[in-house]
Design an enzyme around this catalytic site. Sequence first.
Site, PDB file in Angstrom:
ATOM      1  N   SER A 169      55.419 -30.095 -93.612  1.00 20.63           N
ATOM      2  CA  SER A 169      55.849 -30.795 -92.408  1.00 20.63           C
ATOM      3  C   SER A 169      56.051 -29.821 -91.248  1.00 20.63           C
ATOM      4  O   SER A 169      55.082 -29.252 -90.756  1.00 20.63           O
ATOM      5  CB  SER A 169      57.118 -31.605 -92.705  1.00 20.63           C
ATOM      6  OG  SER A 169      57.228 -32.696 -91.824  1.00 20.63           O
ATOM      7  N   LYS A 222      72.210 -51.297 -78.464  1.00 19.48           N
ATOM      8  CA  LYS A 222      72.963 -50.060 -78.266  1.00 19.48           C
ATOM      9  C   LYS A 222      73.465 -49.482 -79.585  1.00 19.48           C
ATOM     10  O   LYS A 222      73.528 -48.268 -79.762  1.00 19.48           O
ATOM     11  CB  LYS A 222      74.143 -50.312 -77.319  1.00 19.48           C
ATOM     12  CG  LYS A 222      74.973 -49.075 -76.999  1.00 19.48           C
ATOM     13  CD  LYS A 222      74.118 -48.003 -76.349  1.00 19.48           C
ATOM     14  CE  LYS A 222      74.940 -46.776 -76.013  1.00 19.48           C
ATOM     15  NZ  LYS A 222      74.111 -45.688 -75.470  1.00 19.48           N
TER      16      LYS A 222
END
Length: 361
Positions: A169, A222
């Site tokens: 990765s 949110k």
Amino acid sequence: MDEEKRQINETMFSEPDQNGVRFYSMDAKKTLDKKSRTKKALIIFGIVVLVFVILGVACSRLDIDSSSSSSSGNAYPDDSYIAKLSIEGTISSDNASDYFGTPVGYQHQWTLDTIDDLINDENNQGIILFVNSPGGGVYESDELYFKIKEYQEQTGRPVYSSMGTMAASGGYYISAPCNKIIANRNCWTGSIGVTMGTLFDFSELLERYGVKTNTITSGANKAMGSSVESMTEEQKQIFQSLVDEAYEQFVGLVAEGRHMDIEKVRQIADGRIYTAKQALSLGLIDKIGTFDEAAADMKKTYKLEDCEVADLSYQDVSFFGSLFGKVNVPKMASKGDVAAILELVEQENQFPVSYMCEALQ
């Protein structure tokens, strides 16, 4: 103190004679007092010696700090050399440290500063990155990627990636721009992809036990990712868009660095881990070999046979780093099951977007 009194009584007084008279010995008391004074003197002397040793170490470290002129604190060879930089552990700006606060493992800012030093050092002729990492944060991996590119563009010197046991990765991300990638035959690499970690949803569990929660937000999304509320389909798509954008960035730089068709990269960039032999057949690496073979390859390819390889590793030159750097501290007692689970949830629910191979953490 009771034992000392007993010894004094036994030494200073004799057993009563036939008339019941005890005989008191002044010399015995003087001897015991002398022993007590000697013991205290030795303790004080030991403390004084310890203070002088600490001051001596501190002064020597101050001399080293004041004589160091590079931004990273390294002392560089006076002749032509190839720099070895180790990228080991998680690529993160949250620098790891031990119980004394002494930095250990990968040091992000130090690595960036060191590459800056190498850009400005005419004696430096190249860099070999020894990569042994499962990956790391998107931001930090990309920052290191750009610093490697900056070194190549400003100096025209080569950068190799020598992969150790793993370069997955983010570890592959920083290797992609290198002039050549050489992996150990036991290396696991690839894992080209992005993760946001695991998001836990405890809403049904709380409902089962009659626990209700209220989250006050300024908008419907949110508090998305909260562990006490179910995720909506819209929120899943928002998170997926963040991951997809980072993924496209990863695929694009692999295609550029390895001179591959971007569609071919997408086909093999499904997050899986590859062995060194598999990576070689797919064109993700150039050769299978050790670090020494990578160094020999750079020397031969770029006519740098006369260059030494200088291992530039992070050294904590602070006073406390020098004093406690060699101290082995036992690990803390293991946590209970519940505490461990709560800690895991807290860590995972931070959901940082990362180029990280979860299996190799």
